[in-house]
Design an enzyme around this catalytic site. Structure first.
Site, PDB file in Angstrom:
ATOM      1  N   ASN A   8      44.551  48.121  40.984  1.00 41.18           N
ATOM      2  CA  ASN A   8      43.831  47.260  42.356  1.00 41.18           C
ATOM      3  C   ASN A   8      45.552  46.313  42.754  1.00 41.18           C
ATOM      4  O   ASN A   8      45.904  45.707  41.824  1.00 41.18           O
ATOM      5  CB  ASN A   8      43.487  46.413  41.089  1.00 41.18           C
ATOM      6  CG  ASN A   8      42.350  45.477  41.795  1.00 41.18           C
ATOM      7  OD1 ASN A   8      43.407  45.770  43.282  1.00 41.18           O
ATOM      8  ND2 ASN A   8      42.517  44.365  41.908  1.00 41.18           N
ATOM      9  N   LYS A  10      46.136  43.998  44.500  1.00 45.06           N
ATOM     10  CA  LYS A  10      44.589  42.892  45.945  1.00 45.06           C
ATOM     11  C   LYS A  10      45.590  42.529  46.948  1.00 45.06           C
ATOM     12  O   LYS A  10      46.206  43.632  47.466  1.00 45.06           O
ATOM     13  CB  LYS A  10      45.164  42.256  44.610  1.00 45.06           C
ATOM     14  CG  LYS A  10      45.199  42.267  43.230  1.00 45.06           C
ATOM     15  CD  LYS A  10      44.831  41.420  41.643  1.00 45.06           C
ATOM     16  CE  LYS A  10      43.694  41.775  40.236  1.00 45.06           C
ATOM     17  NZ  LYS A  10      43.734  40.672  39.616  1.00 45.06           N
ATOM     18  N   HIS A 100      34.560  41.962  42.072  1.00 42.00           N
ATOM     19  CA  HIS A 100      35.628  41.659  41.461  1.00 42.00           C
ATOM     20  C   HIS A 100      35.786  40.503  40.957  1.00 42.00           C
ATOM     21  O   HIS A 100      35.172  39.696  42.057  1.00 42.00           O
ATOM     22  CB  HIS A 100      36.527  42.109  42.186  1.00 42.00           C
ATOM     23  CG  HIS A 100      38.148  41.509  41.048  1.00 42.00           C
ATOM     24  ND1 HIS A 100      39.054  40.783  40.093  1.00 42.00           N
ATOM     25  CD2 HIS A 100      39.166  42.518  40.102  1.00 42.00           C
ATOM     26  CE1 HIS A 100      39.778  40.906  39.577  1.00 42.00           C
ATOM     27  NE2 HIS A 100      40.297  41.824  39.877  1.00 42.00           N
ATOM     28  N   GLU A 102      37.271  38.378  41.163  1.00 39.44           N
ATOM     29  CA  GLU A 102      37.993  36.947  41.872  1.00 39.44           C
ATOM     30  C   GLU A 102      37.343  37.275  42.482  1.00 39.44           C
ATOM     31  O   GLU A 102      37.247  35.664  43.361  1.00 39.44           O
ATOM     32  CB  GLU A 102      39.603  37.661  42.202  1.00 39.44           C
ATOM     33  CG  GLU A 102      39.898  37.383  41.095  1.00 39.44           C
ATOM     34  CD  GLU A 102      41.606  38.363  40.610  1.00 39.44           C
ATOM     35  OE1 GLU A 102      41.555  39.320  41.879  1.00 39.44           O
ATOM     36  OE2 GLU A 102      42.221  38.595  40.060  1.00 39.44           O
ATOM     37  N   GLU A 170      35.865  44.269  33.055  1.00 36.58           N
ATOM     38  CA  GLU A 170      37.110  43.097  32.693  1.00 36.58           C
ATOM     39  C   GLU A 170      36.429  41.732  32.226  1.00 36.58           C
ATOM     40  O   GLU A 170      35.888  40.784  33.669  1.00 36.58           O
ATOM     41  CB  GLU A 170      37.654  42.819  34.556  1.00 36.58           C
ATOM     42  CG  GLU A 170      37.588  44.261  35.056  1.00 36.58           C
ATOM     43  CD  GLU A 170      39.189  44.047  35.695  1.00 36.58           C
ATOM     44  OE1 GLU A 170      39.588  44.357  36.323  1.00 36.58           O
ATOM     45  OE2 GLU A 170      38.629  43.329  37.066  1.00 36.58           O
ATOM     46  N   GLY A 176      45.447  39.093  34.214  1.00 37.61           N
ATOM     47  CA  GLY A 176      46.083  38.483  34.604  1.00 37.61           C
ATOM     48  C   GLY A 176      46.900  36.960  33.711  1.00 37.61           C
ATOM     49  O   GLY A 176      48.297  36.598  34.535  1.00 37.61           O
ATOM     50  N   SER A 214      44.687  42.642  32.221  1.00 36.42           N
ATOM     51  CA  SER A 214      46.206  43.017  31.456  1.00 36.42           C
ATOM     52  C   SER A 214      46.211  44.041  30.487  1.00 36.42           C
ATOM     53  O   SER A 214      47.341  44.344  29.392  1.00 36.42           O
ATOM     54  CB  SER A 214      45.969  41.666  30.436  1.00 36.42           C
ATOM     55  OG  SER A 214      46.237  40.348  30.651  1.00 36.42           O
TER      56      SER A 214
HETATM   57  P1  PGA Z   1      45.293  42.525  35.505  1.00 31.84           P
HETATM   58  O1  PGA Z   1      44.564  42.287  36.748  1.00 31.84           O
HETATM   59  O2  PGA Z   1      45.701  43.535  35.261  1.00 31.84           O
HETATM   60  O3  PGA Z   1      46.403  41.874  36.490  1.00 31.84           O
HETATM   61  O4  PGA Z   1      45.157  42.118  33.998  1.00 31.84           O
HETATM   62  C1  PGA Z   1      43.119  43.678  36.091  1.00 31.84           C
HETATM   63  C2  PGA Z   1      42.101  43.909  37.762  1.00 31.84           C
HETATM   64  O5  PGA Z   1      41.588  42.282  38.363  1.00 31.84           O
HETATM   65  O6  PGA Z   1      41.376  44.787  37.437  1.00 31.84           O
END
Ligand code: PGA
Length: 251
Positions: A8, A10, A100, A102, A170, A176, A214
Site C-alpha cells: 500500500n 499510500k 483502510h 486512515e 490492521e 506506521g 509495521s
Molecule cells: P505500515 O502500514 O506497514 O506502514 O504500518 C500498513 C498499512 O497502513 O496498510
C-alpha cells in the site's frame, strides 16, 4: 494457499519514483523467481501513478498485480474528485483496498459506506481488500473482538466470498508506528475472523486474511508462521523494493 504480499504505497512518491520502484521489484523477482511459488504480489500505487506502473508491468511481463487504494460507492457521473471501480478496472487493476483505517478516521468512512463501495467494486470484477481493526483505546478497553466483529458484519457486501474478497486485519495502533501486534495477538484475532467468516460467507476457509501494521522483513517470518495469516498489507516497507521483497522471502 500462496501468501499475498500487498504493498500500500499510500500518498507517496512521484511518477518517476513509482516507475523506479516497480522496476526494482521486477528486477528482484527476476533474480529470485522461487518467490513466485510461495507468494502472489500486488502493489497499490496512488491513483495518479497506477497507469505508469501498470504500463511498466505489462511491457516487462512483471508478475505483479495492481490495485487502487479506494474507490467511489457510485457509478461514473458528477462526483468531483472521486474515482470509480469501473475506472480502476479499466486501468487494469485487479484489486482495491477499502475501509483502510486512515479513510475510516480521516474521511469519516463508515462500514456501511465501505460495504457499498465493496459491492460496486465486486460488480466490476475487482477483488476487494477490506480492512478491519481496533484502535489502541478500544484494545485497552478489551473491545478489540467486538470492534473487528462489527467491522466484518457491517462492511462485507452480499456475495462476498473467497474469490472476490480479502480481509486485512490492521490494528490501528500498529500502523506506521513500528509497534506490531505480537504473534499471539495476531493468532487470536485471525482465528476469530476465520470463525466469523464461516458464519457469513461462502468458501470462508479459502478467503485470505492478511495482517497489516509495521510489517518488516525482520518481523515477517514470525507473523507468517501464525495460522490463518495468508499474507501482509504493507505500508512503509513497501516503498523500498528490497524490504518489500524481503518480506516475501520470509514467507
Ligand atoms: P505500515 O502500514 O506497514 O506502514 O504500518 C500498513 C498499512 O497502513 O496498510
Amino acid at each position: 494457499m500462496k501468501k499475498l504480499i500487498a504493498g500500500n504505497w499510500k500518498m507517496n512518491g512521484t511518477e518517476s519514483g513509482a516507475v523506479s520502484l516497480i522496476s526494482d521489484i521486477a528486477a528482484g523477482l527476476e533474480k529470485n523467481k522461487a518467490l513466485l511459488q510461495r507468494c502472489d504480489f500486488l502493489v497499490c500505487p496512488p491513483a495518479t501513478h497506477i497507469y505508469v506502473v501498470k504500463r511498466r508491468i505489462d511491457h516487462g511481463h512483471v508478475p505483479v498485480e495492481t490495485g487502487g487504494q479506494d474507490c467511489a460507492a457510485t457509478e461514473n457521473g458528477a462526483f468531483t474528485g472521486d474515482i470509480s471501480a469501473a475506472m480502476l478496472k479499466d486501468m487494469g487493476c485487479g484489486y482495491v483496498i477499502l475501509g483502510h483505517s486512515e479513510r475510516r478516521t480521516l474521511h469519516k468512512e463508515s462500514s456501511a459506506l465501505v460495504k457499498e463501495k465493496a459491492g460496486r467494486a465486486n460488480a466490476h470484477g475487482l477483488i476487494t481488500i477490506i480492512c478491519v481493526g481496533e484502535t489502541l483505546s478500544e484494545r485497552e478497553a478489551g473491545k478489540e473482538f467486538d470492534v473487528v466483529g462489527r467491522h466484518l458484519a457491517e462492511s462485507l457486501p452480499s456475495g462476498a466470498g473467497a474469490g472476490n474478497t480479502v480481509i486485512a486485519y490492521e490494528p490501528v495502533w500498529a500502523i506506521g508506528t513500528g509497534m506490531n501486534a505480537t504473534p499471539a495477538d495476531v493468532k487470536a484475532m485471525h482465528a476469530f475472523i476465520r470463525e466469523r467468516l464461516k458464519e457469513n460467507v461462502a468458501d470462508s476457509a479459502n478467503m485470505r486474511i492478511l495482517y497489516g501494521g509495521s510489517v518488516k522483513p525482520e518481523n515477517a517470518s514470525s507473523l507468517f508462521e501464525v495460522e490463518n495469516v495468508d499474507g501482509a498489507l504493507i505500508g512503509g516497507a513497501s516503498l523500498k523494493a528490497e524490504q518489500y521483497l524481503g518480506i516475501a522471502e520470509a514467507a
